[in-house]
Design an enzyme around this catalytic site. Structure first.
Site, PDB file in Angstrom:
ATOM      1  N   ASP A  12       0.948  -1.228   0.008  1.00  0.00           N
ATOM      2  CA  ASP A  12       0.003   0.084   0.008  1.00  0.00           C
ATOM      3  C   ASP A  12       0.674   0.951   0.006  1.00  0.00           C
ATOM      4  OD1 ASP A  12      -2.332   1.373  -0.041  1.00  0.00           O
ATOM      5  OD2 ASP A  12      -2.665   1.242   2.200  1.00  0.00           O
ATOM      6  N   ASN A  60     -11.013  -2.671  -4.884  1.00  0.00           N
ATOM      7  CA  ASN A  60     -10.613  -1.632  -5.940  1.00  0.00           C
ATOM      8  C   ASN A  60     -11.057  -1.472  -7.128  1.00  0.00           C
ATOM      9  OD1 ASN A  60      -7.158  -2.821  -4.790  1.00  0.00           O
ATOM     10  ND2 ASN A  60      -8.308  -0.925  -4.066  1.00  0.00           N
TER      11      ASN A  60
HETATM   12  C1  IPE Z   1      -5.105  -2.527  -0.004  1.00  0.00           C
HETATM   13  O1  IPE Z   1      -5.025  -1.179  -0.177  1.00  0.00           O
HETATM   14  C2  IPE Z   1      -5.339  -3.401  -1.479  1.00  0.00           C
HETATM   15  C3  IPE Z   1      -4.099  -3.411  -2.083  1.00  0.00           C
HETATM   16  C4  IPE Z   1      -2.676  -3.031  -1.592  1.00  0.00           C
HETATM   17  C5  IPE Z   1      -4.038  -4.039  -3.474  1.00  0.00           C
HETATM   18  P1  IPE Z   1      -6.010  -0.058  -0.404  1.00  0.00           P
HETATM   19  O2  IPE Z   1      -5.558   1.179  -0.511  1.00  0.00           O
HETATM   20  O3  IPE Z   1      -7.001  -0.780  -1.377  1.00  0.00           O
HETATM   21  O4  IPE Z   1      -6.737  -0.426   1.076  1.00  0.00           O
HETATM   22  P2  IPE Z   1      -7.737   0.670   1.933  1.00  0.00           P
HETATM   23  O5  IPE Z   1      -8.733   1.039   0.829  1.00  0.00           O
HETATM   24  O6  IPE Z   1      -7.026   1.680   2.224  1.00  0.00           O
HETATM   25  O7  IPE Z   1      -8.170  -0.460   3.079  1.00  0.00           O
HETATM   26  C1  IPE Z   2      -1.973   0.328  -3.282  1.00  0.00           C
HETATM   27  O1  IPE Z   2      -1.320   1.725  -3.417  1.00  0.00           O
HETATM   28  C2  IPE Z   2      -1.973  -0.234  -4.735  1.00  0.00           C
HETATM   29  C3  IPE Z   2      -3.196  -0.855  -5.147  1.00  0.00           C
HETATM   30  C4  IPE Z   2      -4.387  -0.794  -4.250  1.00  0.00           C
HETATM   31  C5  IPE Z   2      -3.641  -0.993  -6.352  1.00  0.00           C
HETATM   32  P1  IPE Z   2      -2.749   2.764  -3.167  1.00  0.00           P
HETATM   33  O2  IPE Z   2      -3.115   3.064  -4.862  1.00  0.00           O
HETATM   34  O3  IPE Z   2      -3.529   2.306  -2.154  1.00  0.00           O
HETATM   35  O4  IPE Z   2      -1.899   3.910  -2.763  1.00  0.00           O
HETATM   36  P2  IPE Z   2      -2.438   4.940  -1.564  1.00  0.00           P
HETATM   37  O5  IPE Z   2      -2.796   4.037  -0.485  1.00  0.00           O
HETATM   38  O6  IPE Z   2      -3.680   5.557  -2.249  1.00  0.00           O
HETATM   39  O7  IPE Z   2      -1.256   5.802  -1.358  1.00  0.00           O
HETATM   40 MG    MG Z   3      -4.063   2.341  -0.524  1.00  0.00          MG
END
Ligand code: IPE
Ligand code: IPE
Ligand code: MG
Length: 228
Positions: A12, A60
């Site tokens: 993340d 997502n």
């Molecule tokens: C978790 O990250 C999913 C992945 C890393 C693929 P998210 O960014 O989607 O999680 P939340 O929404 O902060 O819980």
């Molecule tokens: C994790 O990074 C990757 C995916 C969930 C695809 P994020 O896109 O959630 O990055 P932040 O949490 O918004 O910084």
């Molecule tokens: Mg995230």
């Protein structure tokens, strides 16, 4: 010393990493993909047998269409470009999640990628795409009840996407949040959890090594008592 067979990572923080440098979120996803390569190679050298990486959750899809499209494009590129490196390092490629939601062409690319590394006998890199722990358990129950009247832990596990894989020993989440976001809920029942503020594109092999060494000195009791 504990065995470290299965390492799971919630990758993340890509978006915030890019935003911090006034770049588009997509730039963070690109750099995040590069880091997948680095951490995979390192985990394989450490002797880990399964590396499960959370790349796209069932939730997502709620992101803006343009971001979802970029993530799908990056996934497709990853499937085409990374298999040579994996194969050279004797790393097998696998996926978990519900593939039926993806386009036929992407499903074919996934099947081809698996085919390209099926001879590898070292670590398995497991990419979680359209993956949600709750969704996985529901799909498993529906499949299992078609064949069995009574479901046991062992039977259910045969129908999970992770069938044949050992439980998670260590689960790391980068990006500073303290939640599982639906990742490997069943498999992490006794995992040791590590949370770091480091954003995924900056998560280094050095930090992984430090976490692993902390894990090694952790006493895992599995409900038992000390020294038993
Ligand atoms: C978790 O990250 C999913 C992945 C890393 C693929 P998210 O960014 O989607 O999680 P939340 O929404 O902060 O819980
Ligand atoms: C994790 O990074 C990757 C995916 C969930 C695809 P994020 O896109 O959630 O990055 P932040 O949490 O918004 O910084
Ligand atoms: Mg995230």
């Amino acid at each position: 010393m504990n065995d470290l067979v299965h390492l799971a990572i919630i990758m993340d923080g890509n978006g915030r990493w890019a935003t911090r440098q006034n770049k588009e979120r997509s730039y963070g996803h690109k750099e995040g993909t590069k880091n997948v390569r680095e951490i995979t190679k390192y985990a394989s050298k450490m002797g880990i047998k399964y590396l499960s990486l959370y790349a796209f959750s069932t939730e997502n899809w709620n992101r803006p269409k343009a971001e979802v499209a970029i993530l799908m494009k990056l996934l497709s590129k990853f499937l085409k470009t990374e298999m040579v490196m994996l194969s050279e390092n004797n790393i097998k490629f696998d996926v978990i999640g519900d593939m039926s939601k993806f386009s036929t062409s992407l499903q074919n690319e996934i099947a081809n990628a698996k085919e390209m590394t099926k001879h590898c006998t070292g670590m398995t890199q497991v990419i979680a795409i359209n993956y949600g722990g709750q969704d996985e358990i529901i799909r498993a129950i529906n499949k299992a009840t078609q064949k069995h009247e009574k479901i046991t832990k062992e039977i259910l596990e045969e129908f999970l996407d992770t069938a044949g894989m050992p439980p998670v020993d260590v689960l790391i989440r980068t990006g500073g949040d303290y939640r599982l976001s639906n990742f490997l809920l069943w498999q992490s029942a006794y995992a040791e959890l590590f949370f770091t503020k480091t954003l995924w594109p900056e998560f280094s092999s050095g930090e992984l090594e430090a976490i692993v060494s902390e894990y090694m000195s952790t006493e895992r009791r599995f409900g038992g008592v000390v020294g038993n």
